[in-house]
Scaffold this motif. Structure first.
Motif, PDB file in Angstrom:
ATOM      1  N   ALA B  87       0.839  -1.209   0.000  1.00 23.62           N
ATOM      2  CA  ALA B  87       0.000   0.000   0.000  1.00 23.62           C
ATOM      3  C   ALA B  87       0.871   1.255   0.000  1.00 23.62           C
ATOM      4  N   VAL B  88       1.950   1.250   0.793  1.00 25.04           N
ATOM      5  CA  VAL B  88       2.868   2.396   0.827  1.00 25.04           C
ATOM      6  C   VAL B  88       3.432   2.658  -0.569  1.00 25.04           C
ATOM      7  N   GLU B  89       3.870   1.592  -1.236  1.00 26.38           N
ATOM      8  CA  GLU B  89       4.507   1.726  -2.544  1.00 26.38           C
ATOM      9  C   GLU B  89       3.514   2.245  -3.597  1.00 26.38           C
ATOM     10  N   ILE B  90       2.293   1.711  -3.578  1.00 24.73           N
ATOM     11  CA  ILE B  90       1.293   2.171  -4.550  1.00 24.73           C
ATOM     12  C   ILE B  90       0.917   3.623  -4.257  1.00 24.73           C
ATOM     13  N   GLY B  91       0.783   3.950  -2.961  1.00 23.62           N
ATOM     14  CA  GLY B  91       0.456   5.321  -2.577  1.00 23.62           C
ATOM     15  C   GLY B  91       1.506   6.302  -3.069  1.00 23.62           C
ATOM     16  N   LYS B  92       2.772   5.918  -2.925  1.00 28.38           N
ATOM     17  CA  LYS B  92       3.886   6.771  -3.355  1.00 28.38           C
ATOM     18  C   LYS B  92       3.809   7.019  -4.866  1.00 28.38           C
ATOM     19  N   LEU B  93       3.574   5.942  -5.589  1.00 28.55           N
ATOM     20  CA  LEU B  93       3.517   6.036  -7.049  1.00 28.55           C
ATOM     21  C   LEU B  93       2.314   6.874  -7.490  1.00 28.55           C
ATOM     22  N   LEU B  94       1.188   6.698  -6.804  1.00 30.66           N
ATOM     23  CA  LEU B  94      -0.017   7.459  -7.147  1.00 30.66           C
ATOM     24  C   LEU B  94       0.214   8.947  -6.900  1.00 30.66           C
ATOM     25  N   ARG B  95       0.783   9.278  -5.737  1.00 33.36           N
ATOM     26  CA  ARG B  95       1.032  10.683  -5.416  1.00 33.36           C
ATOM     27  C   ARG B  95       1.985  11.312  -6.433  1.00 33.36           C
ATOM     28  N   GLU B  96       3.058  10.575  -6.761  1.00 33.15           N
ATOM     29  CA  GLU B  96       4.029  11.112  -7.736  1.00 33.15           C
ATOM     30  C   GLU B  96       3.372  11.363  -9.093  1.00 33.15           C
ATOM     31  N   THR B  97       2.521  10.420  -9.510  1.00 28.47           N
ATOM     32  CA  THR B  97       1.891  10.556 -10.832  1.00 28.47           C
ATOM     33  C   THR B  97       0.929  11.737 -10.842  1.00 28.47           C
ATOM     34  N   VAL B  98       0.124  11.857  -9.772  1.00 30.04           N
ATOM     35  CA  VAL B  98      -0.832  12.967  -9.686  1.00 30.04           C
ATOM     36  C   VAL B  98      -0.076  14.294  -9.644  1.00 30.04           C
ATOM     37  N   THR B 101       1.646  15.213 -13.083  1.00 29.33           N
ATOM     38  CA  THR B 101       0.702  15.673 -14.115  1.00 29.33           C
ATOM     39  C   THR B 101       0.189  17.068 -13.788  1.00 29.33           C
ATOM     40  N   GLN B 102      -0.100  17.306 -12.493  1.00 31.08           N
ATOM     41  CA  GLN B 102      -0.666  18.607 -12.141  1.00 31.08           C
ATOM     42  C   GLN B 102       0.350  19.724 -12.269  1.00 31.08           C
ATOM     43  N   SER B 103       1.587  19.475 -11.847  1.00 32.94           N
ATOM     44  CA  SER B 103       2.566  20.559 -11.909  1.00 32.94           C
ATOM     45  C   SER B 103       2.954  20.825 -13.359  1.00 32.94           C
ATOM     46  N   GLU B 104       3.014  19.772 -14.182  1.00 31.11           N
ATOM     47  CA  GLU B 104       3.297  19.982 -15.611  1.00 31.11           C
ATOM     48  C   GLU B 104       2.196  20.800 -16.280  1.00 31.11           C
ATOM     49  N   GLY B 106       0.547  23.137 -14.662  1.00 30.40           N
ATOM     50  CA  GLY B 106       0.426  24.414 -13.961  1.00 30.40           C
ATOM     51  C   GLY B 106      -0.688  24.454 -12.927  1.00 30.40           C
ATOM     52  N   GLN B 107      -1.095  23.287 -12.434  1.00 33.04           N
ATOM     53  CA  GLN B 107      -2.149  23.279 -11.429  1.00 33.04           C
ATOM     54  C   GLN B 107      -1.579  23.048 -10.044  1.00 33.04           C
ATOM     55  N   ASN B 108      -2.148  23.719  -9.096  1.00 34.95           N
ATOM     56  CA  ASN B 108      -1.765  23.471  -7.705  1.00 34.95           C
ATOM     57  C   ASN B 108      -2.944  22.873  -6.961  1.00 34.95           C
ATOM     58  N   GLY B 109      -2.641  22.268  -5.842  1.00 33.60           N
ATOM     59  CA  GLY B 109      -3.688  21.813  -4.940  1.00 33.60           C
ATOM     60  C   GLY B 109      -4.593  20.779  -5.582  1.00 33.60           C
ATOM     61  N   LYS B 110      -5.847  20.825  -5.223  1.00 29.61           N
ATOM     62  CA  LYS B 110      -6.804  19.823  -5.669  1.00 29.61           C
ATOM     63  C   LYS B 110      -7.057  19.989  -7.160  1.00 29.61           C
ATOM     64  N   GLY B 111      -6.709  19.017  -7.934  1.00 28.52           N
ATOM     65  CA  GLY B 111      -6.781  19.204  -9.377  1.00 28.52           C
ATOM     66  C   GLY B 111      -7.650  18.191 -10.074  1.00 28.52           C
ATOM     67  N   ARG B 112      -7.592  18.253 -11.374  1.00 30.04           N
ATOM     68  CA  ARG B 112      -8.422  17.394 -12.220  1.00 30.04           C
ATOM     69  C   ARG B 112      -7.811  16.024 -12.406  1.00 30.04           C
ATOM     70  N   PHE B 113      -6.545  15.847 -12.045  1.00 24.76           N
ATOM     71  CA  PHE B 113      -5.865  14.613 -12.417  1.00 24.76           C
ATOM     72  C   PHE B 113      -5.759  13.622 -11.262  1.00 24.76           C
ATOM     73  N   THR B 114      -6.577  13.800 -10.245  1.00 23.76           N
ATOM     74  CA  THR B 114      -6.479  12.933  -9.084  1.00 23.76           C
ATOM     75  C   THR B 114      -7.129  11.572  -9.343  1.00 23.76           C
ATOM     76  N   ALA B 115      -6.814  10.643  -8.465  1.00 22.76           N
ATOM     77  CA  ALA B 115      -7.386   9.307  -8.560  1.00 22.76           C
ATOM     78  C   ALA B 115      -7.331   8.658  -7.178  1.00 22.76           C
ATOM     79  N   SER B 116      -8.184   7.665  -6.977  1.00 24.31           N
ATOM     80  CA  SER B 116      -8.169   6.882  -5.743  1.00 24.31           C
ATOM     81  C   SER B 116      -8.089   5.408  -6.111  1.00 24.31           C
ATOM     82  N   ILE B 117      -7.570   4.633  -5.204  1.00 25.57           N
ATOM     83  CA  ILE B 117      -7.365   3.206  -5.478  1.00 25.57           C
ATOM     84  C   ILE B 117      -7.837   2.370  -4.302  1.00 25.57           C
ATOM     85  N   ILE B 118      -8.533   1.281  -4.587  1.00 31.04           N
ATOM     86  CA  ILE B 118      -8.798   0.258  -3.569  1.00 31.04           C
ATOM     87  C   ILE B 118      -7.815  -0.884  -3.817  1.00 31.04           C
ATOM     88  N   LEU B 119      -7.102  -1.266  -2.779  1.00 27.08           N
ATOM     89  CA  LEU B 119      -6.141  -2.373  -2.856  1.00 27.08           C
ATOM     90  C   LEU B 119      -6.649  -3.510  -1.982  1.00 27.08           C
TER      91      LEU B 119
END
Lengths: 253, 253
Positions: B87-98, B101-104, B106-119
């Motif tokens: 779960a830690v590893e997937i969480g890390k990867l999810l946060r990095e990906t979100v 994408t958001q910083s590329e 130009g978005q800050n904070g809560k953005g359009r590119f978020t996602a959630s995962i059930i493991l």
């Protein structure tokens, strides 16, 4: 949050609203969200409100003042000739109130001070009608295909409304249906809370046929709440059972 | 939107997800939202994803690559010693990906590119476990008090889950319950759609016990969908009737 439902039946109109308001989760209060005006024998108008409490109270207070101040009576809800014109007038007032508050606070577009209103009522010689009025001041009317409106936290209580509503149902069944819908919502969202306000408006009877406040001690609501859990579980168990076997059938077809 | 549910039972784990993705209401597609990996006899891991499709596909592809590229196997889901570390590893990867994408964009904070995962999954010698991973990379684990997680459009299908879930239920009953919950959601929200993916993971059996795609032609889903309407209506009519009389009783008490 809030949960209000208005429905049109062959026999008339049935309305129910909760009374919880909150500013954050650590500041909750009880406010009535249902208001009505009557002219005996001529008209009955009832409103339910969701959204920013300062906005909805301002709208209701202005409507109330107009029914009393003789100089402004041309716009009074008690004098307008049709339900459509009543909806136009309330929509105008709602839009003005929302816009004024937002621009005074430097907000543009979709803001924190919005509100929605359900308007139900009848004027003598015309049909009972039900409207949903948006913060922008425009509105839609209930129809044969969409005979009820919900505002606020609409989702949890919607599946049972969709399935059990029937235009020809009795007022008693409609109240039961609303209680079930509210019970599902109360169980899922803390920002919707008891007591509930109920109003039944019979067609061509320009007074509320039945009004009631349903609180924590209400034996009927309590009975619905506990027996609905049981009834849902029985309904669930009455459904055909799943079998993993179906796979094999499919694979070997 | 999306609707996915994962639940923990005494016997194991049951997962169901829809497959509809949309970009606006005029652009809908079908994508599988459930993925799994197994090491026979040792572990099974299953993910369900909701949110931005580009984000969730990127996360899944990176996880997939790691299980194959030998140089990166130290972080492979197939090698990590516990479900918590997975779960830690997937969480890390999810946060990095979100974040990327958001910083590329130009978005800050809560953005359009978020996602959630059930493991969901189990590693040999340990209990089956279920996690919900947030876009921020942190996560929560299902417990005795909260034994199932929903992501996406969670509200319409929640009341029946709350009422009919029972930790000791059979896999067949759990599948039936999920079908009812998905049926209520499908009927209310166009952005959740058939076909559905189902996976049943039995405790200490490190392969899916049962996997199935449920499409428009599935006779069982069809039977549930039509008989649930009927069963709900019967359940509703079995409730005690409301009487206006109660008022009078109360008034005269």
């Amino acid at each position: 949050m809030t949960y209000c439902v208005g429905m049109v039946l062959d026999k008339g109109l049935v309305l129910m609203s909760d009374t919880r308001t909150n500013s954050g989760v650590d500041n909750i209060s009880i406010f009535r969200k249902m208001t009505h005006w009557t002219v005996p024998g001529e008209r009955i108008l009832s409103l339910m409100t969701a959204g920013n409490l300062a906005t909805t109270q301002a709208v209701i207070s202005r409507l109330e003042e107009r029914t009393k101040a003789p100089g402004e009576r041309q716009n009074s809800l008690l004098e307008l000739p049709t339900m459509f014109q009543v909806a136009v007038e309330i929509g105008k007032l709602l839009r003005e109130t929302v816009h004024a508050t937002q621009s005074e606070n430097g907000q543009n577009g979709k803001g924190r001070f919005t509100a929605s209103i359900i308007l139900a009522g009848q004027i003598a010689g015309m049909e009972p009608r039900l409207f949903m009025i948006y913060p922008e001041g425009n509105f839609i009317e209930a129809s044969f295909d969409t005979p009820f409106f919900q505002i606020g936290e609409t989702k949890y209580g919607r599946p049972i409304l969709i399935r059990a509503y029937d235009r020809s149902m009795s007022f008693e069944d409609a109240v039961k249906l609303l209680m079930v819908s509210f019970d599902s919502t109360l169980k899922a969202n803390l920002s919707v809370g008891l007591p509930l306000d109920l109003m039944v408006i019979e067609r061509d009877n320009f007074e509320p046929l039945h009004m009631r406040r349903i609180d924590q001690t209400d034996p009927y609501f309590d009975a619905i709440s506990s027996s609905w859990s049981e009834a849902l579980r029985s309904a669930f168990h009455s459904l055909p059972d799943y079998s993993f076997q179906q796979d094999t059938d499919k694979a070997t077809r």
